[in-house]
Motif scaffolding. Structure first.
Motif, PDB file in Angstrom:
ATOM      1  N   VAL A 101      25.717  23.647 -10.866  1.00  0.00           N
ATOM      2  CA  VAL A 101      26.787  23.820  -9.873  1.00  0.00           C
ATOM      3  C   VAL A 101      26.109  24.104  -8.541  1.00  0.00           C
ATOM      4  O   VAL A 101      25.374  25.093  -8.419  1.00  0.00           O
ATOM      5  CB  VAL A 101      27.742  24.960 -10.257  1.00  0.00           C
ATOM      6  CG1 VAL A 101      28.822  25.120  -9.196  1.00  0.00           C
ATOM      7  CG2 VAL A 101      28.367  24.711 -11.621  1.00  0.00           C
ATOM      8  N   TYR A 102      26.361  23.226  -7.538  1.00  0.00           N
ATOM      9  CA  TYR A 102      25.720  23.346  -6.229  1.00  0.00           C
ATOM     10  C   TYR A 102      26.797  23.567  -5.175  1.00  0.00           C
ATOM     11  O   TYR A 102      27.765  22.815  -5.105  1.00  0.00           O
ATOM     12  CB  TYR A 102      24.931  22.074  -5.923  1.00  0.00           C
ATOM     13  CG  TYR A 102      24.147  22.107  -4.633  1.00  0.00           C
ATOM     14  CD1 TYR A 102      22.811  22.462  -4.621  1.00  0.00           C
ATOM     15  CD2 TYR A 102      24.746  21.781  -3.423  1.00  0.00           C
ATOM     16  CE1 TYR A 102      22.077  22.485  -3.444  1.00  0.00           C
ATOM     17  CE2 TYR A 102      24.033  21.806  -2.238  1.00  0.00           C
ATOM     18  CZ  TYR A 102      22.692  22.157  -2.253  1.00  0.00           C
ATOM     19  OH  TYR A 102      21.984  22.199  -1.083  1.00  0.00           O
ATOM     20  N   GLN A 103      26.631  24.599  -4.360  1.00  0.00           N
ATOM     21  CA  GLN A 103      27.607  24.912  -3.318  1.00  0.00           C
ATOM     22  C   GLN A 103      26.894  25.153  -1.993  1.00  0.00           C
ATOM     23  O   GLN A 103      26.011  26.014  -1.902  1.00  0.00           O
ATOM     24  CB  GLN A 103      28.410  26.163  -3.697  1.00  0.00           C
ATOM     25  CG  GLN A 103      29.377  26.644  -2.610  1.00  0.00           C
ATOM     26  CD  GLN A 103      30.473  25.651  -2.324  1.00  0.00           C
ATOM     27  OE1 GLN A 103      31.241  25.312  -3.228  1.00  0.00           O
ATOM     28  NE2 GLN A 103      30.584  25.194  -1.088  1.00  0.00           N
ATOM     29  N   THR A 104      27.286  24.354  -0.968  1.00  0.00           N
ATOM     30  CA  THR A 104      26.758  24.584   0.378  1.00  0.00           C
ATOM     31  C   THR A 104      27.408  25.831   0.960  1.00  0.00           C
ATOM     32  O   THR A 104      28.635  25.957   0.997  1.00  0.00           O
ATOM     33  CB  THR A 104      27.031  23.382   1.279  1.00  0.00           C
ATOM     34  OG1 THR A 104      26.392  22.219   0.737  1.00  0.00           O
ATOM     35  CG2 THR A 104      26.506  23.619   2.685  1.00  0.00           C
ATOM     36  N   LYS A 279      23.069  27.830  -6.086  1.00  0.00           N
ATOM     37  CA  LYS A 279      23.031  26.916  -7.220  1.00  0.00           C
ATOM     38  C   LYS A 279      22.991  27.701  -8.516  1.00  0.00           C
ATOM     39  O   LYS A 279      22.252  28.687  -8.654  1.00  0.00           O
ATOM     40  CB  LYS A 279      21.797  26.016  -7.120  1.00  0.00           C
ATOM     41  CG  LYS A 279      21.683  25.015  -8.258  1.00  0.00           C
ATOM     42  CD  LYS A 279      20.446  24.145  -8.104  1.00  0.00           C
ATOM     43  CE  LYS A 279      20.333  23.150  -9.242  1.00  0.00           C
ATOM     44  NZ  LYS A 279      19.115  22.311  -9.136  1.00  0.00           N
ATOM     45  N   LEU A 280      23.807  27.295  -9.451  1.00  0.00           N
ATOM     46  CA  LEU A 280      23.824  27.855 -10.790  1.00  0.00           C
ATOM     47  C   LEU A 280      23.565  26.719 -11.767  1.00  0.00           C
ATOM     48  O   LEU A 280      24.256  25.686 -11.721  1.00  0.00           O
ATOM     49  CB  LEU A 280      25.174  28.510 -11.095  1.00  0.00           C
ATOM     50  CG  LEU A 280      25.365  29.025 -12.531  1.00  0.00           C
ATOM     51  CD1 LEU A 280      24.385  30.164 -12.823  1.00  0.00           C
ATOM     52  CD2 LEU A 280      26.807  29.492 -12.739  1.00  0.00           C
ATOM     53  N   ALA A 297      19.802  29.847 -14.796  1.00  0.00           N
ATOM     54  CA  ALA A 297      19.254  30.410 -13.561  1.00  0.00           C
ATOM     55  C   ALA A 297      20.257  30.288 -12.427  1.00  0.00           C
ATOM     56  O   ALA A 297      21.043  29.340 -12.360  1.00  0.00           O
ATOM     57  CB  ALA A 297      17.958  29.707 -13.187  1.00  0.00           C
ATOM     58  N   ALA A 298      20.219  31.257 -11.528  1.00  0.00           N
ATOM     59  CA  ALA A 298      21.025  31.240 -10.302  1.00  0.00           C
ATOM     60  C   ALA A 298      20.076  31.267  -9.118  1.00  0.00           C
ATOM     61  O   ALA A 298      19.102  32.034  -9.117  1.00  0.00           O
ATOM     62  CB  ALA A 298      21.977  32.419 -10.258  1.00  0.00           C
ATOM     63  N   THR A 299      20.364  30.441  -8.103  1.00  0.00           N
ATOM     64  CA  THR A 299      19.463  30.301  -6.965  1.00  0.00           C
ATOM     65  C   THR A 299      20.250  30.388  -5.667  1.00  0.00           C
ATOM     66  O   THR A 299      21.321  29.803  -5.540  1.00  0.00           O
ATOM     67  CB  THR A 299      18.724  28.950  -6.994  1.00  0.00           C
ATOM     68  OG1 THR A 299      18.039  28.823  -8.239  1.00  0.00           O
ATOM     69  CG2 THR A 299      17.741  28.820  -5.850  1.00  0.00           C
ATOM     70  N   ILE A 300      19.703  31.106  -4.697  1.00  0.00           N
ATOM     71  CA  ILE A 300      20.196  31.082  -3.314  1.00  0.00           C
ATOM     72  C   ILE A 300      19.019  30.678  -2.451  1.00  0.00           C
ATOM     73  O   ILE A 300      17.962  31.331  -2.491  1.00  0.00           O
ATOM     74  CB  ILE A 300      20.761  32.442  -2.872  1.00  0.00           C
ATOM     75  CG1 ILE A 300      22.021  32.776  -3.665  1.00  0.00           C
ATOM     76  CG2 ILE A 300      21.069  32.422  -1.376  1.00  0.00           C
ATOM     77  CD1 ILE A 300      22.636  34.101  -3.287  1.00  0.00           C
ATOM     78  N   GLY A 301      19.175  29.614  -1.675  1.00  0.00           N
ATOM     79  CA  GLY A 301      18.050  29.135  -0.904  1.00  0.00           C
ATOM     80  C   GLY A 301      18.465  28.311   0.290  1.00  0.00           C
ATOM     81  O   GLY A 301      19.636  28.297   0.691  1.00  0.00           O
TER      82      GLY A 301
END
Length: 421
Positions: A101-104, A279-280, A297-301
């Motif tokens: 799951v990708y979120q701007t 992103k999750l 994994a969860a990502t903030i970038g």
């Protein structure tokens, strides 16, 4: 039995003959043309296509969800080497899948610019449809009043044939009496033939007018009906020196495009700005050699383009030039529309004046023909004078009918210039 056969024959004739209807008003003709025009249907598809682009631009505000899966079959499994020994780290054949799951989160207005650009281009497509409809309506008006004018010209030509045939009889009688020479009779006969040719030409103009109107309105080629004369003249208050162009479809479309160009410039300038995202994801790979086969994994970038050659700068310059081009087109269209309006108003006034002059000239021409015929019968005038008088009367009537046509078309052009047809 004969009665049944007769009825069947009549039905067959009704089905194959020329189509007729009670009456067709100009408004009805415009409505039919709007519903039947393939050009307008194509333009409406353009508007619908542009509106879907708005939905595409808006979708970037929503999360992007991707799912991927498959099955891998390797010739040999990957392995680590420990001296002369080795240890496999994966199975040679395994299934896998990936869910993300990708979120701007923030992109410095890039998404908003794309959405605004798509929205204004959708509006421009809608305004272009209105402009195409107005052009179609002007063609219908010209065809409609062209038929009415041609029908009047047919009647004028027939009147001329009647007058020429009457003159021919007079010339024949005088020739039989020995009062005039054979030249007068021959001249009358030639003039009758010429007048009949004029009738045929006028009738052909009517038929061609019907073919064109039927094409515009989607009617069968053999459709014929009664047309009504409906004055479509604008009021004197509408004939102003500085017309209101807010309803002109082409101008509104270009204004919307200029607004879209502004958004395009903003979007192009953000190409080197970073995009922050969240992103999750879940990655699963079947592997009996490891303990964890599914990784969540969860990502903030953020991501940013640092260099792409001259492409980014070129896109900005291109967007700026496109905006300048459309601004120039808009200013030119506004000037041309005002010119179109002024010329239509002038043509309207001139046509109105011509009608008044022609009305008086017709009365004078009728009287002139009567006097000339009387003089000829009394052996005072000549046959040439009679022919000239009839020709002059026919020309005056033709000028009158043409003036009426020009008046109606000029009135339609005035409304077309302001987008109110």
């Amino acid at each position: 039995m004969p009665l049944v056969m007769l009825l069947l024959a009549l039905l067959c004739c009704a089905g194959t003959g020329t189509a007729h209807a009670g009456e067709l008003t100009l408004r009805e003709a415009l409505d039919r043309a709007s519903a039947a025009s393939r050009g307008l249907k194509s333009a409406s598809r353009e508007a619908e296509i542009a509106s879907e682009q708005v939905n595409i631009a808006r979708s970037t505000r929503l999360p992007r969800i991707d799912l991927q899966g498959g099955y891998v079959a390797q010739a040999k499994a990957q392995a680590f080497k420990f001296g002369a020994a080795s240890q496999e780290t994966q199975d040679p054949r395994y299934p896998f899948f990936n869910f993300a799951v990708y979120q701007t989160l923030f992109d410095f207005g890039r998404t908003s610019a794309n959405e605004g650009m798509a929205r204004l281009r959708s509006k421009a497509a809608g305004y272009s449809y209105s402009a195409n409809q107005q052009d179609l309506f002007l063609q219908v008006v010209q065809a409609y009043y062209g038929i009415l004018t041609a029908q009047k010209l047919v009647q004028a030509a027939r009147d001329e044939v009647t007058q020429m045939e009457s003159h021919q009889k007079t010339a024949q009688a005088l020739f039989d009496e020995g009062v005039v020479t054979r030249n007068d009779l021959l001249q009358a006969e030639v003039r009758v033939a010429s007048s009949r040719q004029n009738v045929l030409s006028a009738q052909n103009e009517v038929e061609n007018g019907w073919l064109f109107l039927n094409y515009l309105t989607g009617a069968p080629p053999d459709f014929r009906t009664q047309l009504t004369e409906e004055p479509q003249l604008p009021s004197k208050q509408d004939l102003q020196g500085n017309p209101d162009l807010s309803r002109r479809g082409e101008i509104s479309a270009l204004e919307a495009l200029v607004g879209a160009d502004e958004y395009a410039v903003k979007e192009a300038k953000t190409s080197h700005y970073p995009e922050f995202f969240a992103k999750l994801g879940v990655d699963y790979l079947s592997n009996s050699k490891v303990r964890e086969q599914a990784i969540t994994a969860a990502t903030i970038g953020f991501k940013v383009n640092l260099f792409d050659g001259p492409a980014s700068a070129a896109r900005v310059r291109q967007a700026v030039e496109t905006r300048s081009r459309d601004e120039e087109r808009l200013r030119d269209l506004e000037e041309r529309t005002r010119l179109e309006y002024a010329m239509a108003v002038n043509d309207l006034k001139v046509a109105d004046a011509r009608i008044k002059v022609a009305e008086k000239a017709i009365t004078q021409g009728i009287e002139n023909l009567r006097i000339t015929k009387d003089r000829y019968q009394e052996h005072v005038g000549t046959a040439t004078e009679v022919v000239d008088a009839q020709t002059l009367l026919t020309k005056t009537r033709t000028d009158y009918y043409r003036s009426v046509f020009d008046l109606q078309v000029a009135a339609a052009r005035v409304k077309r210039a302001t987008g109110e047809l």
